[in-house]
Design a protein around this motif. Structure first.
Motif, PDB file in Angstrom:
ATOM      1  N   SER A  39     -16.459   3.312  -0.673  1.00 34.15           N
ATOM      2  CA  SER A  39     -15.012   3.277  -0.498  1.00 34.15           C
ATOM      3  C   SER A  39     -14.710   2.329   0.650  1.00 34.15           C
ATOM      4  O   SER A  39     -15.464   2.260   1.612  1.00 34.15           O
ATOM      5  N   PRO A  40     -13.585   1.589   0.579  1.00 33.28           N
ATOM      6  CA  PRO A  40     -13.285   0.638   1.648  1.00 33.28           C
ATOM      7  C   PRO A  40     -12.881   1.295   2.971  1.00 33.28           C
ATOM      8  O   PRO A  40     -13.004   0.698   4.024  1.00 33.28           O
ATOM      9  N   HIS A  41     -12.398   2.540   2.933  1.00 38.69           N
ATOM     10  CA  HIS A  41     -11.912   3.109   4.194  1.00 38.69           C
ATOM     11  C   HIS A  41     -12.190   4.595   4.366  1.00 38.69           C
ATOM     12  O   HIS A  41     -11.652   5.215   5.277  1.00 38.69           O
TER      13      HIS A  41
ATOM     14  N   ARG B 273       0.830  -1.214   0.000  1.00 37.22           N
ATOM     15  CA  ARG B 273       0.000   0.000   0.000  1.00 37.22           C
ATOM     16  C   ARG B 273       0.865   1.265   0.000  1.00 37.22           C
ATOM     17  O   ARG B 273       0.445   2.305  -0.463  1.00 37.22           O
TER      18      ARG B 273
END
Ligand code: ADP
Length: 311
Positions: free
Chosen positions: A292-294, A73
């Motif tokens: 969105s994932p986060h 990431r």
């Protein structure tokens, strides 16, 4: 780097077939399926399985720890959309290693954002770019080099240089669109520093070609394959994928939005970030992050001007 010829069951001839089919590097092989490889490289499925397994070993593809994921990431790059509130809404810009989808009605600004990104990806990192090139898969003939020149001027960039770093693929039908996405692998393998792939618009051909309920399953299967190719490019080469999508009216919706992105669950699951673009008052545009994932859901306002996207 491991060469194709070093893999078991791969002689000169097979290596050539693999290269011709766009499987020149280990990571591309490691993430292929045996069926896909057998068909595209015209080799037996048994050989394909062995080659893939060997490539996975060479690339050390196995379980990884959360630490490894975090390390990967850290390589994520961000491309500015030109407006600060918009960048903040999506966590700093359009991300590499992910698929970002914008959807909205005709004229909501999807193509404009696409043109903006085709330029900003070329900016140096300190200005919000990745100092890189891009691919623009144009399905509706909406790409306009003149618009690129205007936006490039606003950033003080050389028009010709900017235009030369945008690789256009005019897709005439969905099969052609799928093929051009696969060809991005070859472009990268031949040394182009591609960090962004734009598909404007993703669903236009699929929608026009597969009409009626009976063809929906086939359409979704093809779409799934296409998205898989794009996701693979994103993770294999640390590339950002930017898709534009149309909406469908929902005259029966009493609650929530009266429009909905097309593409169904297949696309809904593939997109990491989904952004809804709407027209606001006085020429303003509203971007709403809906998935969105986060990041939290939210909205921001931006404008489209001759210079491109601004606050
Ligand atoms: P979509 O792709 O969502 O159908 P577009 O991205 O093509 O929509 O957006 C078209 C809109 O963008 C136009 O209606 C206009 O408001 C705005 N636009 C396009 N070009 C310019 C420009 N040079 N200057 C200002 N606004 C522009």
């Amino acid at each position: 780097m491991v060469e194709l010829e070093e893999l078991p069951s791969v002689g000169e001839k097979t290596a050539q077939k693999l290269r011709d089919a766009g499987f020149a590097d280990m990571m591309r092989l490691a993430t292929a399926t045996a069926k896909e490889l057998a068909v595209k490289a015209e080799i037996g499925e048994g050989v394909a399985e062995k080659v893939i397994e060997a490539a996975r070993k060479a690339e050390k593809i196995d379980f990884e720890t959360a630490f490894d994921v975090l390390e990967r990431r850290k390589e994520v790059g961000y491309i500015t959309v030109g407006s600060e509130p918009f960048n903040e809404l999506i966590g700093g810009g359009i991300e590499t290693q992910s698929i970002t989808e914008v959807f909205g009605e005709f004229g909501s600004g999807k193509s404009q954002v696409s043109h903006e990104l085709a330029v900003t990806v070329q900016l140096p990192e300190e200005q919000g770019g990745l100092d890189a090139e891009c691919v623009f898969i144009d399905t509706e003939n909406t790409f306009r080099p003149e618009r690129i020149e205007q936006i490039a001027s606003a950033f003080g960039l050389d028009h010709q240089e900017v235009l030369q770093k945008i690789h256009i693929a005019r897709a005439f039908n969905s099969a052609h669109q799928i093929l051009m996405a696969e060809k991005v692998n070859e472009l990268i393998q031949s040394g182009s520093n591609i960090k962004l792939v734009i598909v404007d618009s993703l669903m236009a051909h699929f929608r026009a070609e597969y009409i009626g309920r009976e063809s929906l399953a086939t359409r979704q299967q093809k779409l799934n394959q296409h998205l898989h190719t794009l996701q693979n490019i994103a993770t294999t080469y640390n590339v950002a994928i930017f898709l534009t999508n149309q909406v469908q009216a929902r005259p029966d919706a009493f609650f929530g939005s009266p429009t909905k992105a097309i593409g169904g669950h297949v696309l809904g699951h593939a997109s990491t970030y989904r952004i809804w673009l709407k027209k606001g008052l006085a020429g303003k545009r509203i971007a709403r992050l809906v998935d969105s994932p986060h990041l939290p859901e939210g909205e921001c306002v931006f404008k489209i001007t001759a210079d491109g996207i601004v606050d």
